[in-house]
Design a protein around this motif. Structure first.
Motif, mmCIF file in Angstrom:
data_model
loop_
_atom_site.group_PDB
_atom_site.id
_atom_site.type_symbol
_atom_site.label_atom_id
_atom_site.label_comp_id
_atom_site.label_asym_id
_atom_site.label_seq_id
_atom_site.Cartn_x
_atom_site.Cartn_y
_atom_site.Cartn_z
ATOM 1 N N VAL A 153 28.281 28.587 -14.724
ATOM 2 C CA VAL A 153 29.082 29.895 -14.559
ATOM 3 C C VAL A 153 28.168 30.960 -14.699
ATOM 4 N N LYS A 154 27.638 31.662 -13.721
ATOM 5 C CA LYS A 154 26.569 32.769 -13.695
ATOM 6 C C LYS A 154 27.686 33.975 -13.724
ATOM 7 N N ASN A 155 27.553 34.760 -15.048
ATOM 8 C CA ASN A 155 28.420 35.912 -15.264
ATOM 9 C C ASN A 155 27.390 37.287 -14.929
ATOM 10 N N LEU A 156 27.340 37.752 -13.946
ATOM 11 C CA LEU A 156 26.588 38.935 -13.565
ATOM 12 C C LEU A 156 26.894 40.142 -14.331
ATOM 13 N N LEU A 157 25.781 40.759 -14.673
ATOM 14 C CA LEU A 157 25.880 42.059 -15.552
ATOM 15 C C LEU A 157 25.983 43.045 -14.469
ATOM 16 N N ASN A 158 26.779 44.125 -14.721
ATOM 17 C CA ASN A 158 27.065 45.219 -13.543
ATOM 18 C C ASN A 158 26.274 46.368 -14.163
ATOM 19 N N ASN A 159 25.029 46.110 -13.876
ATOM 20 C CA ASN A 159 23.978 47.237 -14.160
ATOM 21 C C ASN A 159 23.903 47.957 -12.878
ATOM 22 N N LYS A 160 24.755 49.199 -12.713
ATOM 23 C CA LYS A 160 24.703 50.204 -11.628
ATOM 24 C C LYS A 160 24.814 49.350 -10.364
ATOM 25 N N GLY A 161 25.716 48.726 -10.261
ATOM 26 C CA GLY A 161 26.112 47.895 -8.944
ATOM 27 C C GLY A 161 25.368 46.687 -8.657
ATOM 28 N N GLN A 162 24.241 46.365 -9.593
ATOM 29 C CA GLN A 162 23.475 44.841 -9.480
ATOM 30 C C GLN A 162 24.300 43.912 -9.278
ATOM 31 N N ALA A 163 25.271 43.742 -10.085
ATOM 32 C CA ALA A 163 26.178 42.803 -9.968
ATOM 33 C C ALA A 163 26.806 42.369 -8.635
ATOM 34 N N GLU A 164 27.224 43.536 -8.018
ATOM 35 C CA GLU A 164 27.806 43.128 -6.701
ATOM 36 C C GLU A 164 26.640 42.797 -5.675
ATOM 37 N N LYS A 165 25.549 43.452 -5.956
ATOM 38 C CA LYS A 165 24.426 43.257 -4.952
ATOM 39 C C LYS A 165 24.009 41.745 -4.861
ATOM 40 N N GLU A 166 23.776 41.254 -5.972
ATOM 41 C CA GLU A 166 23.382 39.908 -6.357
ATOM 42 C C GLU A 166 24.601 39.095 -5.798
ATOM 43 N N PHE A 167 25.799 39.204 -6.140
ATOM 44 C CA PHE A 167 26.837 38.502 -5.640
ATOM 45 C C PHE A 167 26.767 38.356 -4.151
ATOM 46 N N LYS A 168 26.595 39.401 -3.608
ATOM 47 C CA LYS A 168 26.794 39.331 -2.049
ATOM 48 C C LYS A 168 25.677 38.692 -1.600
ATOM 49 N N VAL A 169 24.631 38.586 -2.070
ATOM 50 C CA VAL A 169 23.137 38.405 -1.701
ATOM 51 C C VAL A 169 23.486 36.577 -1.851
ATOM 52 N N GLU A 170 23.532 36.240 -2.870
ATOM 53 C CA GLU A 170 23.921 34.877 -3.252
ATOM 54 C C GLU A 170 24.887 34.323 -2.382
ATOM 55 N N VAL A 171 26.077 34.911 -2.023
ATOM 56 C CA VAL A 171 26.937 34.266 -1.201
ATOM 57 C C VAL A 171 26.583 34.117 0.250
ATOM 58 N N GLU A 172 25.736 35.238 0.602
ATOM 59 C CA GLU A 172 25.593 35.234 2.039
ATOM 60 C C GLU A 172 24.219 34.213 2.206
ATOM 61 N N ALA A 173 23.478 34.223 1.207
ATOM 62 C CA ALA A 173 22.038 33.286 1.309
ATOM 63 C C ALA A 173 22.505 31.748 1.391
ATOM 64 N N ILE A 174 23.297 31.317 0.336
ATOM 65 C CA ILE A 174 23.563 29.765 0.328
ATOM 66 C C ILE A 174 25.046 29.765 0.133
ATOM 67 N N GLY A 175 26.095 30.592 0.407
ATOM 68 C CA GLY A 175 27.123 30.093 0.452
ATOM 69 C C GLY A 175 27.610 28.830 1.158
ATOM 70 N N LYS A 176 27.199 28.548 2.269
ATOM 71 C CA LYS A 176 27.950 27.471 3.114
ATOM 72 C C LYS A 176 26.485 26.638 3.295
ATOM 73 N N VAL A 177 25.394 26.662 2.679
ATOM 74 C CA VAL A 177 24.313 25.898 2.626
ATOM 75 C C VAL A 177 24.520 24.355 1.829
ATOM 76 N N ARG A 178 24.134 23.149 2.404
ATOM 77 C CA ARG A 178 24.325 22.138 1.660
ATOM 78 C C ARG A 178 22.909 21.463 1.698
ATOM 79 N N HIS A 179 22.132 21.249 0.815
ATOM 80 C CA HIS A 179 20.888 20.558 0.832
ATOM 81 C C HIS A 179 20.649 20.015 -0.562
ATOM 82 N N LYS A 180 20.052 18.738 -0.529
ATOM 83 C CA LYS A 180 19.841 18.160 -1.882
ATOM 84 C C LYS A 180 19.055 18.814 -2.861
ATOM 85 N N ASN A 181 18.274 19.542 -2.220
ATOM 86 C CA ASN A 181 17.171 20.299 -3.025
ATOM 87 C C ASN A 181 17.678 21.769 -3.336
#
Length: 444
Positions: A153-181
């Motif tokens: 569980v990655k608990n994101l720090l809310n540094n001036k909205g950085q938590a929301e930015k990283e949250f959205k980026v990671e979900v958009e980037a690999i949210g539905k990606v399935r690869h063994k590596n």
């Protein structure tokens, strides 16, 4: 005769009364059904307005709210009492009142939608004993879900909205990606200002720990295992660059972001700095972010980013795998602090065998070493266009009969001057030290 007439009139009155009662009842029933249908329609419209069955949109301005003050016992009692409780998302936008909405199916969109109570229970209330890593964007906890599966569980720090930015980026980037590596995103949690990402748990630490930690006089990472890790990492990056649309540029390839399982299979993690790049774009200009020592020179100087920036970082990572040295090590003599500078100088002076990590018990064959050294040098080529694609790198790492002769013939044709490199290629001099913005994103 009169009696018969009175009897008929009584019957008519009774019939009329019955008909009147029936009509009244029918009218009331129709009115009740219409009223109920109107209320149901309004409730459906209201539900549709607040819940679209996808990831909830979050305002750019999130008011910080305090976390739920729950003890582990209270959390356990709640989960046991309501094992199928609907997920609730509480958002506080721009100072407006808090809106609560229920989602009937928590398994929607990009992975499962976890409540804060479920995450707190899994991590034992975010106890320090469950911490497995921390960095510039938050803390990673080991978690045990109610179904018995292990997660990180990655608990994101809310540094001036950085938590929301990283949250959205990671979900958009690999949210539905399935690869063994690639590390799989299992789900997420978003309540109030809290943003958490739930990943599959990879149980053998990261590459940095095994390369630079105290592993004894002999490293468990044999040459073959190191090449397996390099190939797995290359395959994960090749999928991000060439198997997705839009392609994903990771932007923070480094040893601490390469997780390992018990069979030494590599999994690329931490997509908080990732950028999406459409097929119509050759590059994107962005703020320079990454980790000092891994960032490509052209990206550091101009902010122009594309997948070849990841290729440079992979080349540095491959050097790190071969030598067991960190990209920047201030404990080394001045000429050896920068891994890239030292690496190219050693190759140019025909001392390639001395590059191999001394903790490797059985050194690689000269041919295997030459092949990997050549790949490193091609990855860090200062001419971005000449760097190979990750798919080509996978092929070069996996192919035993790598065409050294044809490759060297091409190099000689371009450069008639004699070369002193062990792999007979001209090594360009490294430019002066460039300023790089350091954004730590470490998951140990």
């Amino acid at each position: 005769m009169a009696t018969a007439a009175s009897s008929v009139s009584v019957k008519l009155l009774l019939l009329v009364a019955i008909l009147v009662v029936f009509v009244v009842v029918t009218v009331l029933l129709v009115f009740f059904l219409c009223l109920r249908g109107s209320r149901s329609c309004k409730s459906r419209k209201l539900a549709a307005k607040h819940s679209s069955g996808s990831i909830p949109l979050v305002s750019k301005e999130i008011t910080v709210v305090k976390a739920l003050d729950l003890t582990p016992s209270e959390v356990a009692d709640d989960v046991e009492a309501h094992p199928k409780k609907e997920a609730e998302i509480k958002l506080q936008i721009g100072g407006a009142h808090r809106a609560e909405m229920s989602v009937e199916d928590p398994d929607i969109g990009w992975g499962r939608w976890y409540t804060i109570r479920e995450v707190e229970l899994a991590t034992r209330g975010f106890s320090e004993g469950n911490v497995i890593g921390e960095g510039g964007y938050g803390v990673v906890y080991r978690g045990l879900l109610h179904d018995g599966s292990l997660v990180a569980v990655k608990n994101l720090l809310n540094n001036k909205g950085q938590a929301e930015k990283e949250f959205k980026v990671e979900v958009e980037a690999i949210g539905k990606v399935r690869h063994k590596n690639l590390v799989r995103l299992v789900g997420y949690c978003a309540e109030g200002a809290r943003r958490m990402l739930v990943y599959e748990y990879v149980d053998n630490g990261n590459l940095e720990q095994w390369l630079h930690g105290d592993v004894g006089p002999i490293s468990p990472l044999t040459w073959d295992i190191r090449m397996r890790i390099a190939i797995g990492t290359a395959k994960g990056l090749a999928y991000l660059h060439e198997g997705l649309e839009p392609k994903v540029v990771h932007r923070d390839i480094k040893s601490s972001n390469i997780l390992l399982d018990k069979n030494w299979n590599a999994k690329v993690s931490d997509f908080g700095l990732a950028k999406l790049l459409g097929s119509e774009k050759t590059h994107v200009t962005t703020r320079v972010m990454g980790t000092f020592g891994y960032v490509a020179p052209e990206y550091a100087s101009s902010g122009m980013l594309n997948e070849r920036s990841d290729v440079y970082s992979f080349g540095v990572l491959l050097m790190e795998i071969i030598t067991g040295r960190s990209p920047i090590d201030y404990s080394k003599p001045p000429g050896e602090m920068n891994l890239v500078d030292w690496f190219k100088a050693m190759v140019a002076s025909r001392r390639s065998e001395e590059l191999v990590d001394p903790l490797i018990e059985i050194p690689p064959s000269p041919r295997s070493l030459k092949r990997v050294l050549l790949i490193c040098l091609r990855c860090i080529d200062l001419d971005v266009v000449k760097r190979p694609k990750m798919g080509q790198i996978v092929h070069m790492l996996e192919t035993d009969d790598f065409p050294f002769r044809s490759e060297l013939r091409t190099v000689r044709d371009k450069d008639p001057l004699p070369s002193h490199a062990d792999v007979s290629i001209k090594v360009p001099s490294y430019p002066p030290k460039h300023a790089e913005t350091v954004e730590k994103s470490r998951w140990r």
